[in-house]
Design a protein around this motif. Structure first.
Motif, PDB file in Angstrom:
ATOM      1  N   SER A 103      40.585  -2.751 -27.634  1.00  0.00           N
ATOM      2  CA  SER A 103      39.516  -3.411 -26.878  1.00  0.00           C
ATOM      3  C   SER A 103      39.325  -2.687 -25.551  1.00  0.00           C
ATOM      4  O   SER A 103      40.201  -1.931 -25.111  1.00  0.00           O
ATOM      5  N   PRO A 104      38.212  -2.912 -24.871  1.00  0.00           N
ATOM      6  CA  PRO A 104      38.042  -2.322 -23.546  1.00  0.00           C
ATOM      7  C   PRO A 104      39.070  -2.805 -22.529  1.00  0.00           C
ATOM      8  O   PRO A 104      39.162  -2.241 -21.435  1.00  0.00           O
ATOM      9  N   ASN A 105      39.852  -3.822 -22.880  1.00  0.00           N
ATOM     10  CA  ASN A 105      40.843  -4.390 -21.967  1.00  0.00           C
ATOM     11  C   ASN A 105      42.263  -3.911 -22.243  1.00  0.00           C
ATOM     12  O   ASN A 105      43.213  -4.428 -21.661  1.00  0.00           O
ATOM     13  N   ASP A 106      42.403  -2.917 -23.110  1.00  0.00           N
ATOM     14  CA  ASP A 106      43.733  -2.439 -23.493  1.00  0.00           C
ATOM     15  C   ASP A 106      44.326  -1.486 -22.459  1.00  0.00           C
ATOM     16  O   ASP A 106      43.612  -0.809 -21.719  1.00  0.00           O
ATOM     17  N   LEU A 107      45.649  -1.401 -22.497  1.00  0.00           N
ATOM     18  CA  LEU A 107      46.394  -0.475 -21.660  1.00  0.00           C
ATOM     19  C   LEU A 107      46.218   0.948 -22.186  1.00  0.00           C
ATOM     20  O   LEU A 107      46.083   1.174 -23.393  1.00  0.00           O
ATOM     21  N   GLY A 108      46.219   1.931 -21.265  1.00  0.00           N
ATOM     22  CA  GLY A 108      46.086   3.327 -21.668  1.00  0.00           C
ATOM     23  C   GLY A 108      46.971   4.237 -20.849  1.00  0.00           C
ATOM     24  O   GLY A 108      47.502   3.856 -19.809  1.00  0.00           O
ATOM     25  N   ILE A 109      47.106   5.473 -21.335  1.00  0.00           N
ATOM     26  CA  ILE A 109      47.873   6.482 -20.602  1.00  0.00           C
ATOM     27  C   ILE A 109      47.249   7.858 -20.840  1.00  0.00           C
ATOM     28  O   ILE A 109      47.935   8.827 -21.136  1.00  0.00           O
ATOM     29  N   TRP A 110      45.932   7.919 -20.665  1.00  0.00           N
ATOM     30  CA  TRP A 110      45.228   9.179 -20.912  1.00  0.00           C
ATOM     31  C   TRP A 110      44.959   9.972 -19.636  1.00  0.00           C
ATOM     32  O   TRP A 110      44.247  10.979 -19.679  1.00  0.00           O
ATOM     33  N   SER A 111      45.508   9.562 -18.503  1.00  0.00           N
ATOM     34  CA  SER A 111      45.353  10.334 -17.274  1.00  0.00           C
ATOM     35  C   SER A 111      46.583  10.134 -16.402  1.00  0.00           C
ATOM     36  O   SER A 111      47.379   9.207 -16.608  1.00  0.00           O
ATOM     37  N   ASP A 112      46.712  10.995 -15.395  1.00  0.00           N
ATOM     38  CA  ASP A 112      47.823  10.846 -14.453  1.00  0.00           C
ATOM     39  C   ASP A 112      47.739   9.520 -13.706  1.00  0.00           C
ATOM     40  O   ASP A 112      48.764   8.917 -13.367  1.00  0.00           O
ATOM     41  N   GLU A 113      46.528   9.053 -13.445  1.00  0.00           N
ATOM     42  CA  GLU A 113      46.356   7.779 -12.761  1.00  0.00           C
ATOM     43  C   GLU A 113      46.958   6.634 -13.577  1.00  0.00           C
ATOM     44  O   GLU A 113      47.572   5.713 -13.019  1.00  0.00           O
ATOM     45  N   HIS A 114      46.789   6.705 -14.902  1.00  0.00           N
ATOM     46  CA  HIS A 114      47.368   5.665 -15.755  1.00  0.00           C
ATOM     47  C   HIS A 114      48.894   5.698 -15.700  1.00  0.00           C
ATOM     48  O   HIS A 114      49.545   4.644 -15.670  1.00  0.00           O
ATOM     49  N   ALA A 115      49.453   6.896 -15.697  1.00  0.00           N
ATOM     50  CA  ALA A 115      50.911   7.014 -15.614  1.00  0.00           C
ATOM     51  C   ALA A 115      51.427   6.460 -14.292  1.00  0.00           C
ATOM     52  O   ALA A 115      52.426   5.717 -14.254  1.00  0.00           O
ATOM     53  N   GLU A 116      50.759   6.798 -13.215  1.00  0.00           N
ATOM     54  CA  GLU A 116      51.176   6.318 -11.892  1.00  0.00           C
ATOM     55  C   GLU A 116      51.121   4.800 -11.811  1.00  0.00           C
ATOM     56  O   GLU A 116      51.973   4.165 -11.169  1.00  0.00           O
ATOM     57  N   ALA A 117      50.120   4.191 -12.469  1.00  0.00           N
ATOM     58  CA  ALA A 117      49.989   2.734 -12.427  1.00  0.00           C
ATOM     59  C   ALA A 117      51.137   2.038 -13.144  1.00  0.00           C
ATOM     60  O   ALA A 117      51.405   0.856 -12.890  1.00  0.00           O
ATOM     61  N   LEU A 118      51.829   2.740 -14.040  1.00  0.00           N
ATOM     62  CA  LEU A 118      52.926   2.154 -14.797  1.00  0.00           C
ATOM     63  C   LEU A 118      54.289   2.328 -14.126  1.00  0.00           C
ATOM     64  O   LEU A 118      55.276   1.720 -14.546  1.00  0.00           O
ATOM     65  N   GLU A 119      54.346   3.145 -13.075  1.00  0.00           N
ATOM     66  CA  GLU A 119      55.640   3.458 -12.462  1.00  0.00           C
ATOM     67  C   GLU A 119      56.319   2.234 -11.860  1.00  0.00           C
ATOM     68  O   GLU A 119      57.546   2.098 -11.923  1.00  0.00           O
ATOM     69  N   ARG A 120      55.542   1.329 -11.255  1.00  0.00           N
ATOM     70  CA  ARG A 120      56.161   0.117 -10.679  1.00  0.00           C
ATOM     71  C   ARG A 120      56.904  -0.658 -11.760  1.00  0.00           C
ATOM     72  O   ARG A 120      57.999  -1.189 -11.535  1.00  0.00           O
ATOM     73  N   THR A 121      56.289  -0.721 -12.936  1.00  0.00           N
ATOM     74  CA  THR A 121      56.887  -1.498 -14.019  1.00  0.00           C
ATOM     75  C   THR A 121      58.153  -0.843 -14.528  1.00  0.00           C
ATOM     76  O   THR A 121      59.186  -1.510 -14.704  1.00  0.00           O
ATOM     77  N   THR A 122      58.120   0.455 -14.786  1.00  0.00           N
ATOM     78  CA  THR A 122      59.331   1.109 -15.296  1.00  0.00           C
ATOM     79  C   THR A 122      60.456   1.059 -14.273  1.00  0.00           C
ATOM     80  O   THR A 122      61.623   0.861 -14.635  1.00  0.00           O
ATOM     81  N   THR A 123      60.117   1.208 -13.004  1.00  0.00           N
ATOM     82  CA  THR A 123      61.143   1.144 -11.958  1.00  0.00           C
ATOM     83  C   THR A 123      61.809  -0.222 -11.936  1.00  0.00           C
ATOM     84  O   THR A 123      63.045  -0.331 -11.853  1.00  0.00           O
ATOM     85  N   PHE A 124      61.013  -1.268 -12.045  1.00  0.00           N
ATOM     86  CA  PHE A 124      61.584  -2.617 -12.007  1.00  0.00           C
ATOM     87  C   PHE A 124      62.411  -2.890 -13.260  1.00  0.00           C
ATOM     88  O   PHE A 124      63.513  -3.449 -13.174  1.00  0.00           O
ATOM     89  N   VAL A 125      61.899  -2.522 -14.425  1.00  0.00           N
ATOM     90  CA  VAL A 125      62.644  -2.766 -15.667  1.00  0.00           C
ATOM     91  C   VAL A 125      64.008  -2.091 -15.602  1.00  0.00           C
ATOM     92  O   VAL A 125      65.034  -2.695 -15.946  1.00  0.00           O
TER      93      VAL A 125
END
Length: 362
Positions: free
Chosen positions: A68-90
């Motif tokens: 869907s248009p609301n799904d998570l993605g990782i097709w750019s560096d910006e997407h990867a950076e947005a996920l860093e907070r989550t991986t750091t906390f986990v």
């Protein structure tokens, strides 16, 4: 000693404190594919809750790889950076952050389930889905035009998985899973129901499985040797009345993936076609698929499907039916499933110090 739900498990250089994994579950809560506070809280709370592996929802390797248009993605560096907070906390909770790399294929460009799962056209923010063959999802009404991938474009998809894995590594993920299940693009190549190609990606078992093997190999090539790669498959299409993908082929594919460096097969089922005939969907109804693949290949496997209680999850591991209990909906009901399971099974589990005042006494 017999393994149990709270036995440790080593996968390459990754040490798991228990055998509980949070199943990838779509949240349909992104804008332009970017992770936000919802993903931090959703995934972070399951890490607080004690699961050894916390896996993202299906994370698209390209914009048209979303469901869907609301799904998570990782097709750019910006997407990867947005996920860093989550991986750091986990990781700060001693859980292992994992990512499911995915492409929705013909099942893409539709609205969220609570908005009806209806086709979304390009002028409404959707796109033209892609597929192995001109076999669209059987919507009752109109849908965006389907694009059949050329041989060259299939290679482009494999490269998208490779680059997405590189970005996932930069974002701090420690496990990468290739999504080849549930009727999405890679599964569409596997099944003769949706794959009518006559090039090297269609026809024989070897050809139909080629893209899954290539995507797995591409991810393994860029993933560090000390970190595991998983592959999720649908063990069967549940379409016994026609030539389709079945358990015997899943065993063969799993063995081939193991030779390419896959460390665990995440065994699910179905999702290819609405005519599927589900079996009795009681507790553990898909566990036999994982058990057979484990027996036939010697690979580690994760079992999914109706795992709702601590004792059931523990029995699956103790009886050697699977190496991981992959728990989905129960984690939505109870983010602290693993901590509560440890209490029920009289096992050791580390509660966060902020919560220890609430730990029930044994």
């Amino acid at each position: 000693m017999t393994d149990s739900l709270f036995s440790s498990l080593s996968l390459r250089g990754t040490e798991l404190s228990n055998r509980i994994m949070v199943s990838p579950m779509c949240q349909y809560s992104s804008t332009d594919g970017l992770a936000n506070d919802w993903h931090l809280v959703h995934l972070g709370s399951r890490a607080v809750g004690g699961a050894s592996i916390v896996m993202t929802e299906a994370t698209a390797v390209s914009p048209e790889g979303r469901i869907s248009p609301n799904d998570l993605g990782i097709w750019s560096d910006e997407h990867a950076e947005a996920l860093e907070r989550t991986t750091t906390f986990v990781k700060s909770m001693d859980s292992v952050p994992a990512i499911q790399l995915a492409h929705a294929g013909r099942k893409g460009s539709k609205s969220r389930p609570w908005d009806g799962s209806e086709p979304v056209f390009p002028d409404e923010g959707g796109w033209n889905p892609v597929a192995p063959s001109d076999v669209p999802w059987p919507y009752e009404g109109d849908a965006p035009e389907l694009h059949e991938l050329s041989t060259e474009e299939v290679g482009d998809v494999v490269e998208e998985f490779r680059v997405a894995a590189e970005r996932a590594l930069d974002a701090g993920f420690e496990i990468a899973e290739v999504h080849a299940a549930h009727g999405y693009l890679l599964h569409e190549f596997l099944s003769p129901v949706t794959n009518h190609r006559d090039d090297e990606y269609g026809g024989s078992f070897e050809n139909r499985t080629r893209i899954v093997r290539e995507a797995t190999e591409a991810v393994r090539d860029v993933w560090p040797d000390d970190k595991p790669v998983f592959v999720r498959i649908s063990a069967t299409d549940w379409l016994d009345d026609r030539e389709s993908w079945d358990l015997d082929q899943s065993v063969r594919l799993s063995a081939a993936l193991g030779e390419l460096g896959a460390d665990l097969i995440d065994v699910s089922a179905g999702g290819l076609h609405p005519d599927q005939q589900l079996p009795n969907t009681g507790p553990g109804y898909q566990v036999p698929y994982a058990e057979l693949i484990r027996e036939e290949t010697g690979l580690r496997v994760g079992a999914v499907g109706g795992i709702r209680t601590a004792r059931h999850a523990d029995e699956i591991v103790r009886n050697g039916r699977a190496d991981l209990a992959i728990v989905g909906r129960e984690h939505l009901r109870d983010p602290y499933f693993a901590l509560h399971a440890a209490q029920e099974l009289d096992a050791d589990a580390e509660w966060p110090p902020q919560y220890r005042r609430a730990v029930p006494r044994r």
